[in-house]
Design a protein around this motif. Structure first.
Motif, PDB file in Angstrom:
ATOM      1  N   ASN A   3       0.574   1.626  -5.656  1.00 16.49           N
ATOM      2  CA  ASN A   3       1.400   1.489  -4.457  1.00 16.49           C
ATOM      3  C   ASN A   3       1.266   2.793  -3.689  1.00 16.49           C
ATOM      4  O   ASN A   3       2.021   3.743  -3.891  1.00 16.49           O
ATOM      5  CB  ASN A   3       2.864   1.209  -4.823  1.00 16.49           C
ATOM      6  CG  ASN A   3       3.713   0.943  -3.601  1.00 16.49           C
ATOM      7  OD1 ASN A   3       3.359   1.330  -2.489  1.00 16.49           O
ATOM      8  ND2 ASN A   3       4.840   0.288  -3.793  1.00 16.49           N
ATOM      9  N   ASP A  26       2.898  -0.569  -9.615  1.00 15.31           N
ATOM     10  CA  ASP A  26       3.664   0.137  -8.595  1.00 15.31           C
ATOM     11  C   ASP A  26       3.463   1.643  -8.683  1.00 15.31           C
ATOM     12  O   ASP A  26       3.317   2.318  -7.663  1.00 15.31           O
ATOM     13  CB  ASP A  26       5.149  -0.218  -8.730  1.00 15.31           C
ATOM     14  CG  ASP A  26       5.954   0.225  -7.531  1.00 15.31           C
ATOM     15  OD1 ASP A  26       5.586  -0.153  -6.401  1.00 15.31           O
ATOM     16  OD2 ASP A  26       6.944   0.968  -7.725  1.00 15.31           O
ATOM     17  N   LEU A  86      -5.914  -5.361  -4.204  1.00 16.65           N
ATOM     18  CA  LEU A  86      -4.521  -5.072  -3.910  1.00 16.65           C
ATOM     19  C   LEU A  86      -4.430  -4.315  -2.599  1.00 16.65           C
ATOM     20  O   LEU A  86      -5.301  -3.480  -2.295  1.00 16.65           O
ATOM     21  CB  LEU A  86      -3.903  -4.210  -5.023  1.00 16.65           C
ATOM     22  CG  LEU A  86      -4.051  -4.689  -6.462  1.00 16.65           C
ATOM     23  CD1 LEU A  86      -3.481  -3.653  -7.426  1.00 16.65           C
ATOM     24  CD2 LEU A  86      -3.385  -6.025  -6.662  1.00 16.65           C
ATOM     25  N   ASP A  87      -3.376  -4.570  -1.832  1.00 15.81           N
ATOM     26  CA  ASP A  87      -3.180  -3.818  -0.597  1.00 15.81           C
ATOM     27  C   ASP A  87      -2.553  -2.462  -0.914  1.00 15.81           C
ATOM     28  O   ASP A  87      -2.333  -2.123  -2.075  1.00 15.81           O
ATOM     29  CB  ASP A  87      -2.342  -4.627   0.406  1.00 15.81           C
ATOM     30  CG  ASP A  87      -0.915  -4.904  -0.073  1.00 15.81           C
ATOM     31  OD1 ASP A  87      -0.458  -4.258  -1.053  1.00 15.81           O
ATOM     32  OD2 ASP A  87      -0.255  -5.762   0.530  1.00 15.81           O
ATOM     33  N   ASP A 142       0.334  -1.469  -0.786  1.00 12.98           N
ATOM     34  CA  ASP A 142       1.621  -1.569  -1.461  1.00 12.98           C
ATOM     35  C   ASP A 142       1.494  -2.108  -2.881  1.00 12.98           C
ATOM     36  O   ASP A 142       2.504  -2.364  -3.545  1.00 12.98           O
ATOM     37  CB  ASP A 142       2.567  -2.468  -0.659  1.00 12.98           C
ATOM     38  CG  ASP A 142       2.862  -1.897   0.718  1.00 12.98           C
ATOM     39  OD1 ASP A 142       3.048  -0.673   0.836  1.00 12.98           O
ATOM     40  OD2 ASP A 142       2.900  -2.684   1.688  1.00 12.98           O
ATOM     41  N   GLY A 143       0.254  -2.323  -3.340  1.00 18.52           N
ATOM     42  CA  GLY A 143       0.023  -2.814  -4.693  1.00 18.52           C
ATOM     43  C   GLY A 143       0.173  -4.323  -4.835  1.00 18.52           C
ATOM     44  O   GLY A 143       0.291  -4.827  -5.942  1.00 18.52           O
ATOM     45  N   LYS A 144       0.143  -5.047  -3.722  1.00 15.60           N
ATOM     46  CA  LYS A 144       0.279  -6.508  -3.744  1.00 15.60           C
ATOM     47  C   LYS A 144      -1.099  -7.158  -3.675  1.00 15.60           C
ATOM     48  O   LYS A 144      -1.943  -6.779  -2.856  1.00 15.60           O
ATOM     49  CB  LYS A 144       1.119  -7.004  -2.562  1.00 15.60           C
ATOM     50  CG  LYS A 144       2.491  -6.371  -2.462  1.00 15.60           C
ATOM     51  CD  LYS A 144       3.371  -6.735  -3.621  1.00 15.60           C
ATOM     52  CE  LYS A 144       4.744  -6.117  -3.473  1.00 15.60           C
ATOM     53  NZ  LYS A 144       5.321  -5.651  -4.683  1.00 15.60           N
ATOM     54  N   GLU A 145      -1.299  -8.155  -4.529  1.00 16.01           N
ATOM     55  CA  GLU A 145      -2.583  -8.868  -4.573  1.00 16.01           C
ATOM     56  C   GLU A 145      -2.789  -9.673  -3.282  1.00 16.01           C
ATOM     57  O   GLU A 145      -1.907 -10.392  -2.850  1.00 16.01           O
ATOM     58  CB  GLU A 145      -2.603  -9.810  -5.777  1.00 16.01           C
ATOM     59  CG  GLU A 145      -3.892 -10.586  -5.918  1.00 16.01           C
ATOM     60  CD  GLU A 145      -3.917 -11.489  -7.145  1.00 16.01           C
ATOM     61  OE1 GLU A 145      -4.669 -12.476  -7.102  1.00 16.01           O
ATOM     62  OE2 GLU A 145      -3.206 -11.214  -8.127  1.00 16.01           O
ATOM     63  N   PHE A 146      -3.996  -9.526  -2.682  1.00 16.65           N
ATOM     64  CA  PHE A 146      -4.308 -10.344  -1.519  1.00 16.65           C
ATOM     65  C   PHE A 146      -5.613 -11.120  -1.664  1.00 16.65           C
ATOM     66  O   PHE A 146      -5.923 -11.975  -0.837  1.00 16.65           O
ATOM     67  CB  PHE A 146      -4.319  -9.513  -0.225  1.00 16.65           C
ATOM     68  CG  PHE A 146      -5.462  -8.531  -0.097  1.00 16.65           C
ATOM     69  CD1 PHE A 146      -6.671  -8.902   0.469  1.00 16.65           C
ATOM     70  CD2 PHE A 146      -5.309  -7.222  -0.523  1.00 16.65           C
ATOM     71  CE1 PHE A 146      -7.712  -7.993   0.601  1.00 16.65           C
ATOM     72  CE2 PHE A 146      -6.342  -6.306  -0.398  1.00 16.65           C
ATOM     73  CZ  PHE A 146      -7.546  -6.696   0.162  1.00 16.65           C
ATOM     74  N   LYS A 206       5.542  -8.722 -17.844  1.00 13.91           N
ATOM     75  CA  LYS A 206       5.650  -8.782 -16.382  1.00 13.91           C
ATOM     76  C   LYS A 206       6.279  -7.504 -15.832  1.00 13.91           C
ATOM     77  O   LYS A 206       5.789  -6.942 -14.841  1.00 13.91           O
ATOM     78  CB  LYS A 206       6.477 -10.003 -15.967  1.00 13.91           C
ATOM     79  CG  LYS A 206       5.791 -11.321 -16.238  1.00 13.91           C
ATOM     80  CD  LYS A 206       6.685 -12.485 -15.878  1.00 13.91           C
ATOM     81  CE  LYS A 206       6.024 -13.808 -16.217  1.00 13.91           C
ATOM     82  NZ  LYS A 206       6.895 -14.957 -15.925  1.00 13.91           N
ATOM     83  N   HIS A 253      -8.576  -8.310   5.643  1.00 13.04           N
ATOM     84  CA  HIS A 253      -7.277  -7.742   5.283  1.00 13.04           C
ATOM     85  C   HIS A 253      -6.751  -6.817   6.370  1.00 13.04           C
ATOM     86  O   HIS A 253      -5.537  -6.684   6.540  1.00 13.04           O
ATOM     87  CB  HIS A 253      -7.370  -7.000   3.946  1.00 13.04           C
ATOM     88  CG  HIS A 253      -6.063  -6.436   3.523  1.00 13.04           C
ATOM     89  ND1 HIS A 253      -4.981  -7.227   3.204  1.00 13.04           N
ATOM     90  CD2 HIS A 253      -5.632  -5.159   3.390  1.00 13.04           C
ATOM     91  CE1 HIS A 253      -3.965  -6.470   2.892  1.00 13.04           C
ATOM     92  NE2 HIS A 253      -4.327  -5.210   2.987  1.00 13.04           N
ATOM     93  N   ALA A 257       4.185  -4.774 -13.650  1.00  8.53           N
ATOM     94  CA  ALA A 257       4.634  -4.493 -12.279  1.00  8.53           C
ATOM     95  C   ALA A 257       4.927  -3.005 -12.098  1.00  8.53           C
ATOM     96  O   ALA A 257       4.562  -2.418 -11.067  1.00  8.53           O
ATOM     97  CB  ALA A 257       5.867  -5.328 -11.957  1.00  8.53           C
TER      98      ALA A 257
END
Length: 155
Positions: free
Chosen positions: A57, A53, A127-128, A130-134, A45, A153, A49
């Motif tokens: 990101n 990032d 990913l957006d 910022d590297g966040k899954e959407f 994890k 998005h 991450a």
């Protein structure tokens, strides 16, 4: 008489189970992905991450992309169908979408596969900046369907 009915009953039951399986495919895949994510080792994890990032990101690393399209796959027929979709997205959104293919058979991609809990291929993860899954989808998805996710998005 009973010998003629039993095969038909078995056929109908089997057919019903197949239909139920297709209807619940997405739920089953989401459940398996969730379980795989939970069972990932803390090191997996953390390294996953950190990797996401550092590369995806865009708010931190200064690249101009808004979305990362991660395609988890291999050399299966459904994965091959996704190649044309990836090329179309690359051509249509060269400055907006970073298209990345991750072959799950390569040892270097195993950490990300575990980090995202990939239970079946092909799987697409968006990913957006910022590297966040959407968004996540398993199986074939058309260019048009992906574009609606890009548009949603934005809002």
């Amino acid at each position: 008489m009973l010998k003629k009915i039993i095969p038909w009953v078995m056929f109908i039951l089997l057919f019903g189970l197949i239909i139920i399986g297709f209807a619940l495919k997405e739920n089953m895949n989401n459940y398996l992905s969730k379980m795989m994510k939970e069972q990932a080792a803390p090191e997996t994890k953390a390294s996953g991450a950190a990797f996401i990032d550092s590369l995806y990101n865009y708010s931190k690393n200064g690249q101009s992309f808004e979305i990362t399209f991660l395609e988890f796959g291999a050399n299966c027929p459904a994965c091959k169908r996704m190649e044309s979709v990836m090329e179309e997205i690359r051509a249509k959104y060269p400055q907006k979408v970073n298209v990345v293919f991750l072959n799950v058979l390569k040892p270097g991609n195993q950490v990300l596969m575990k980090y995202f809990g990939i239970a079946s291929i092909p799987t697409q993860v968006l990913l957006d900046k910022d590297g966040k899954e959407f968004f996540r989808h398993s199986g074939y998805i058309s260019t048009e369907e992906l574009e609606t996710k890009f548009d949603l998005h934005k809002e």
